[in-house]
Structures are given as structure tokens and as C-alpha cells.
Design an enzyme around this catalytic site. Structure first.
Site, PDB file in Angstrom:
ATOM      1  N   LYS A 147      24.494 -30.664  -4.774  1.00  0.00           N
ATOM      2  CA  LYS A 147      25.906 -30.269  -4.928  1.00  0.00           C
ATOM      3  C   LYS A 147      26.849 -31.417  -4.587  1.00  0.00           C
ATOM      4  O   LYS A 147      27.854 -31.632  -5.258  1.00  0.00           O
ATOM      5  CB  LYS A 147      26.216 -29.057  -4.020  1.00  0.00           C
ATOM      6  CG  LYS A 147      25.379 -27.826  -4.323  1.00  0.00           C
ATOM      7  CD  LYS A 147      25.656 -26.704  -3.342  1.00  0.00           C
ATOM      8  CE  LYS A 147      25.186 -26.984  -1.939  1.00  0.00           C
ATOM      9  NZ  LYS A 147      23.736 -27.072  -1.743  1.00  0.00           N
ATOM     10  N   GLY A 202      24.361 -30.333   4.515  1.00  0.00           N
ATOM     11  CA  GLY A 202      24.290 -31.791   4.459  1.00  0.00           C
ATOM     12  C   GLY A 202      24.406 -32.177   3.001  1.00  0.00           C
ATOM     13  O   GLY A 202      23.496 -31.922   2.227  1.00  0.00           O
TER      14      GLY A 202
HETATM   15  P1  GDP Z   1      23.299 -30.809  -1.455  1.00  0.00           P
HETATM   16  O1  GDP Z   1      23.133 -30.237  -0.097  1.00  0.00           O
HETATM   17  O2  GDP Z   1      23.189 -29.783  -2.531  1.00  0.00           O
HETATM   18  O3  GDP Z   1      24.544 -31.632  -1.603  1.00  0.00           O
HETATM   19  O4  GDP Z   1      22.071 -31.787  -1.679  1.00  0.00           O
HETATM   20  P2  GDP Z   1      21.488 -32.854  -0.613  1.00  0.00           P
HETATM   21  O5  GDP Z   1      22.434 -33.983  -0.496  1.00  0.00           O
HETATM   22  O6  GDP Z   1      21.088 -32.174   0.643  1.00  0.00           O
HETATM   23  O7  GDP Z   1      20.140 -33.265  -1.322  1.00  0.00           O
HETATM   24  C1  GDP Z   1      20.113 -33.832  -2.597  1.00  0.00           C
HETATM   25  C2  GDP Z   1      19.466 -35.235  -2.500  1.00  0.00           C
HETATM   26  O8  GDP Z   1      19.086 -35.651  -3.785  1.00  0.00           O
HETATM   27  C3  GDP Z   1      20.399 -36.284  -1.980  1.00  0.00           C
HETATM   28  O9  GDP Z   1      19.649 -37.218  -1.230  1.00  0.00           O
HETATM   29  C4  GDP Z   1      20.953 -36.930  -3.255  1.00  0.00           C
HETATM   30  O10 GDP Z   1      21.348 -38.287  -3.064  1.00  0.00           O
HETATM   31  C5  GDP Z   1      19.742 -36.868  -4.135  1.00  0.00           C
HETATM   32  N1  GDP Z   1      19.995 -36.747  -5.580  1.00  0.00           N
HETATM   33  C6  GDP Z   1      20.996 -36.085  -6.220  1.00  0.00           C
HETATM   34  N2  GDP Z   1      20.797 -36.123  -7.556  1.00  0.00           N
HETATM   35  C7  GDP Z   1      19.660 -36.808  -7.749  1.00  0.00           C
HETATM   36  C8  GDP Z   1      18.901 -37.159  -8.917  1.00  0.00           C
HETATM   37  O11 GDP Z   1      19.218 -36.820 -10.057  1.00  0.00           O
HETATM   38  N3  GDP Z   1      17.749 -37.870  -8.712  1.00  0.00           N
HETATM   39  C9  GDP Z   1      17.320 -38.254  -7.482  1.00  0.00           C
HETATM   40  N4  GDP Z   1      16.185 -38.925  -7.400  1.00  0.00           N
HETATM   41  N5  GDP Z   1      18.010 -37.939  -6.374  1.00  0.00           N
HETATM   42  C10 GDP Z   1      19.156 -37.223  -6.498  1.00  0.00           C
HETATM   43  P1  IMO Z   2      23.251 -27.477   1.943  1.00  0.00           P
HETATM   44  O1  IMO Z   2      24.724 -27.141   1.892  1.00  0.00           O
HETATM   45  C1  IMO Z   2      19.209 -26.055   2.694  1.00  0.00           C
HETATM   46  C2  IMO Z   2      18.745 -22.948   5.760  1.00  0.00           C
HETATM   47  C3  IMO Z   2      18.018 -23.306   7.052  1.00  0.00           C
HETATM   48  C4  IMO Z   2      17.372 -21.969   7.374  1.00  0.00           C
HETATM   49  C5  IMO Z   2      18.454 -20.966   6.942  1.00  0.00           C
HETATM   50  C6  IMO Z   2      19.329 -20.469   8.085  1.00  0.00           C
HETATM   51  O2  IMO Z   2      22.981 -28.872   2.373  1.00  0.00           O
HETATM   52  O3  IMO Z   2      22.579 -27.080   0.675  1.00  0.00           O
HETATM   53  P2  IMO Z   2      21.298 -21.587   9.492  1.00  0.00           P
HETATM   54  O4  IMO Z   2      21.293 -22.798  10.377  1.00  0.00           O
HETATM   55  O5  IMO Z   2      22.254 -21.669   8.358  1.00  0.00           O
HETATM   56  O6  IMO Z   2      21.429 -20.308  10.249  1.00  0.00           O
HETATM   57  O7  IMO Z   2      19.800 -21.566   8.850  1.00  0.00           O
HETATM   58  O8  IMO Z   2      19.253 -21.640   5.987  1.00  0.00           O
HETATM   59  N1  IMO Z   2      19.899 -23.821   5.425  1.00  0.00           N
HETATM   60  C7  IMO Z   2      19.881 -24.732   4.430  1.00  0.00           C
HETATM   61  N2  IMO Z   2      18.885 -25.130   3.610  1.00  0.00           N
HETATM   62  N3  IMO Z   2      20.439 -26.584   2.559  1.00  0.00           N
HETATM   63  C8  IMO Z   2      21.456 -26.182   3.354  1.00  0.00           C
HETATM   64  O9  IMO Z   2      22.735 -26.573   3.159  1.00  0.00           O
HETATM   65  C9  IMO Z   2      21.189 -25.243   4.374  1.00  0.00           C
HETATM   66  N4  IMO Z   2      21.937 -24.649   5.336  1.00  0.00           N
HETATM   67  C10 IMO Z   2      21.133 -23.770   5.947  1.00  0.00           C
HETATM   68  O10 IMO Z   2      17.062 -24.324   6.833  1.00  0.00           O
HETATM   69  O11 IMO Z   2      16.261 -21.762   6.543  1.00  0.00           O
HETATM   70 MG    MG Z   3      21.942 -30.477   1.612  1.00  0.00          MG
END
Ligand code: GDP
Ligand code: IMO
Ligand code: MG
Length: 423
Positions: A15, A39
């Protein structure tokens, strides 16, 4: 145009990257639920930023970034994030706006979150950040809101009342010594002073923005199947992660939402406990985890990995009113001979084409797969759909067919440029 970005799986779909890209054409970027359990990673010119509270649009100059009433804030984490961004030369003070109605995470929420996990028969695997207990206090009508930190006597009364009750529970149920009033009181009053410059009426601010035809981007955290109502309860987070949460968590009316973009990984991941029908065998999970760097952006925990589950994402599309999809991390699937997509579940001889809400079914169901050929070529360079290998194009077409929703963005890497836009 007011757009909601929502995760269609169990979070970490990518996202942050999509918010960052769409922020360029928005005026306001607004978080509406969750807290620093999130995160969100944004990669710009090889520099990685991980946002836990501040909206992922902050890297774009001049954009207004808001925390709506539905968010829960750990003040120390927010201050750290502000300081670190300021050090990188990013201007925060005129651009960050926090709703006075935001609920504040207190030290007892974090400790309770961790203690409850050790006592339960079924651990949820929370992030341990105090999210659940803070939302529980909100619903229980004993929460402390950001605006309370600006009024010494109101805060004093609320904190005393809370500690009277909570310290008893901590001592009697958990054998924990409890919390000292003065320490929390002094610390949080100080936070109130720091945050006073950011606190405002977010629903009023956004209403004015809408009237002035500004564009708002609503940044969902977590994912649809972590939603408190529609997720795989009890293995969920404590907020409304679906697109409807954008209205509840900001005070913007439903009629103001024009577009909902769903973000989905080309496969599936999950952090924490709970059912996962398409989960890989350990050895294959490890290989994909290594290739996709699937480790939590908040806790660093290894993410569980599995095949794309179209039963889940179809349900997500309906729950959120998704009008278009971004498919992320396609590059991670390169090099696989065969790729599977789950099209239904089988449980006790019955086929489920729609997502079953009985956790027992989701836990024990066996996935029914459709298999297609993969592609060997790396996806590191394609900048257009036609440059994708035939196998990757077939995969995208199959997803569109199964989901009956147009895919408008394909992501093939973490950087801004590793993105293919389709009409
Ligand atoms: P979010 O919580 O939905 O914002 O996603 P996160 O940041 O936790 O996890 C997504 C991870 O995938 C991050 O490390 C991004 O930099 C990485 N990412 C996003 N799009 C791509 C992609 O198309 N390919 C690869 N290899 N990594 C990506
Ligand atoms: P983003 O925004 C993935 C998961 C935790 C646990 C459950 C409950 O980066 O996509 P909490 O601390 O919210 O009470 O934990 O939800 N969890 C996530 N998993 N991405 C997240 O956020 C999460 N935020 C919470 O691992 O299973
Ligand atoms: Mg995340």
C-alpha cells in the site's frame, strides 16, 4: 477525486508504494485507522522510508498529511517519526494535522497487549504495540484522546480513573506492579504541548477541502482480512480496515468517496497467527520469503507466504467496493515453472466459491487450484504491459477474469519506476 486505498489480503500488500505514487496527484493524504502496527514502505532513489503513523504521502512537497479520528497514536513513536523525517529535510510542521479525537496509546496498553498474549490459549501474534487495548478502551468509553492532553485537569481526572481500575487488574490478574500516575501524567502532558500545533478538526478540514474540489487520498492500513468484523476473527486487528472505515475514521461522508483502489500481492502473505488456506510448504515459503524480502516492516517477523487466493480477494472487492486493482510484487514470481491460483475451497466434500465466514471452515478447508505456466524472464525492466513476458500477461489476464475487476497498476519492483500503469 477522493480515493480510498485498501489492502485486499492480510496487510503488507504494498500500500505504501501505491499511496506514494498516487500522492503526486492528491492534495490531502489521510490515515483513518490503525496505529503503529502498520509499516508502510516507500522506496525513492534507493532510499527506503518506513512509515508507521505519518501518511506515506509526506515525501511529496506541499501535501497535507492527516491522522483521522479512527487512528490510535503512540506519541513517542510519532515524535520519533517526525524527528527522523525532519532530519532528512522533510517539512512537517505546516503539513501534519492530527484529529483531537484520535485515541492515545498509553504505557498500560502496550504492557497489557503483551501480557494478554502470554495468557491466552490461542495467541493472535499481535505486534505488541498496544493497539487492541487502546481500541478496547475507546469502545469501553474510558479512552484518552489527543485533545485531553491539552487540558491538565481533564487529563488528570481521566488518567486517575483509569489507573485506579487498571492497576488493580494488573496486580490481581497478571501479578504486574502497575503504573505510577505522576510519571505518565508528566510525560503525556509534555506530548500534548508538542502536538498542540498539529491538533485540529480533521473532519471540518476535509469537508472544506471537498468543497474546494481538492483531491483526498485515504490511506488504509492493515488489510481486509484483518478487519475487526470481516477478517479471520479473532486473528485480526482491532479496527475497521475496510474502505467504509475511511468514513468512520475521518468524518467524511460516504457520498464523498469516488474511487476505491484495492492493493493485492501477486501471491499472499500473513504475519502473526490465524488460518491461511493457500500457505506454502516451509521450504518453498522460505525461498519466496527470501526472494520477496518478506519480513515484517514493523516487527521484523518472517511473513508466512502462500499462493494467490482469488476467493479472498473476490470477497475483498465486494466488501470494499473496489473499482480497480494494483497487483504488486509480480517480479517475485519470476522463474517459477508453474504458478497456482486458488479458485475455491473444499471442506467436507463441499465446494466453497464464496469466502466462508466460519473460521472452522477457513481453517480446515483445502484450496482448489488452477495452475498455469510461469515465466523465466526477470521483470526488472519492463515499463509497459507489452514488454511483460507472455506468462506474466497470462497471469494478469487470469486474475482479471477470476476477479472480474480491472487491474490498472502492475508493480514489478519496490521503486517508483518499477510500475506499469494500464488504462
Ligand atoms: P504495506 O504495509 O502494504 O505498505 O506494505 P509493506 O511496506 O509492509 O511491504 C511491502 C514490501 O514490498 C515493501 O518492502 C516494499 O518496498 C516492497 N514492494 C512493493 N512493491 C513491490 C514490487 O512490486 N516488487 C518487490 N520486489 N517489492 C515490492
Ligand atoms: P500494514 O499496514 C500485516 C497483524 C499482526 C497480528 C494482527 C493483530 O503494514 O499492512 P495488532 O498489533 O494489530 O493487534 O495485531 O494483525 N497486523 C499486520 N499484519 N500488516 C500490518 O499492517 C499489520 N498490522 C497488524 O501481525 O497478526
Ligand atoms: Mg506493512
Amino acid at each position: 477525486m477522493n480515493t480510498v486505498i485498501v489492502g485486499t489480503q492480510w496487510g503488507d500488500e504494498g500500500k505504501g508504494k501505491i499511496i506514494d505514487i498516487l500522492s503526486a496527484d492528491s492534495d490531502y493524504i489521510v490515515r483513518y485507522q490503525g496505529g503503529n502496527n502498520a509499516g508502510h514502505t516507500v522506496v525513492v532513489d534507493d532510499k527506503e522510508y518506513i512509515f508507521h503513523l505519518i501518511p506515506s504521502g509526506i515525501l511529496h512537497k506541499g501535501k497535507i498529511c492527516c491522522l483521522g479520528n479512527g487512528v490510535v497514536v503512540d506519541p513517542a513513536v510519532l515524535i520519533k517519526e517526525i524527528e527522523s523525517l525532519s532530519k532528512s529535510g522533510i517539512e512537517i510542521d505546516t503539513r501534519l494535522k492530527i484529529s483531537g479525537l484520535v485515541h492515545v496509546i498509553l504505557p498500560y496498553h502496550k504492557i497489557l497487549d503483551q501480557l494478554r498474549e502470554t495468557k491466552r490459549k490461542y495467541r493472535i501474534g499481535t505486534t505488541g504495540r498496544g493497539i487492541g487495548p487502546c481500541y478496547a478502551d475507546k469502545i469501553n468509553r474510558c479512552g484518552i484522546r489527543m485533545i485531553d492532553l491539552l487540558n491538565e485537569s481533564v487529563f488528570k481526572d481521566k488518567l486517575r480513573d483509569n489507573l485506579n481500575e487498571k492497576n488493580e487488574i494488573f496486580k490481581k490478574v497478571f501479578g504486574h506492579h502497575g503504573f505510577k500516575f505522576s510519571r505518565i501524567y508528566d510525560e503525556y502532558l509534555r506530548y500534548g504541548k508538542i502536538f498542540s500545533r498539529y491538533i485540529c478538526n480533521i473532519s471540518g478540514l476535509l469537508r472544506k477541502a471537498i468543497k474546494n474540489k481538492k483531491d483526498i487520498l485515504f490511506e488504509g492500513a492493515q488489510g481486509t482480512f484483518l478487519d475487526i468484523d470481516f477478517g479471520t476473527y479473532p486473528f485480526v486487528t482491532s479496527s475497521s480496515t475496510i474502505s467504509a472505515g475511511a468514513c468512520i475514521g475521518t468524518g467524511v461522508s460516504v457520498s464523498a468517496i469516488d474511487r476505491v483502489v484495492g492493493v493485492a500481492k501477486a501471491y499472499t502473505t500473513r504475519v502473526g497467527e490465524g488460518p491461511f488456506p493457500t500457505e506454502f510448504e516451509p521450504a518453498f515459503a522460505e525461498a519466496i520469503r527470501a526472494k520477496g524480502s518478506e519480513f515484517g516492516a514493523t516487527t521484523g517477523r518472517p511473513r508466512r507466504c502462500g499462493w494467490f487466493d482469488s476467493v479472498m480477494v473476490k470477497e475483498s472487492i465486494l466488501l470494499n467496493g473496489i473499482t480497480e486493482l494494483a497487483i504488486m510484487k509480480m517480479d517475485v514470481l519470476s522463474g517459477l515453472k508453474r504458478i497456482k491460483i486458488c479458485t475455491a475451497y473444499k471442506y467436507k466434500g463441499k465446494i466453497f466459491k464464496e469466502f466462508p465466514y466460519d473460521l472452522e471452515v477457513i481453517t480446515r478447508a483445502k484450496p482448489v487450484y488452477k495452475e498455469i505456466n510461469g515465466w523465466s524472464k526477470t521483470l526488472a525492466l519492463p515499463r509497459s504491459y507489452n514488454q511483460l513476458p507472455a506468462g506474466a500477461r497470462d497471469y494478469i489476464s487470469l486474475l482479471e477474469d477470476l476477479l472480474q475487476t480491472k487491474i490498472t497498476i502492475i508493480s514489478v519492483g519496490s521503486g517508483r519506476l518499477d510500475t506499469i500503469f494500464l488504462d
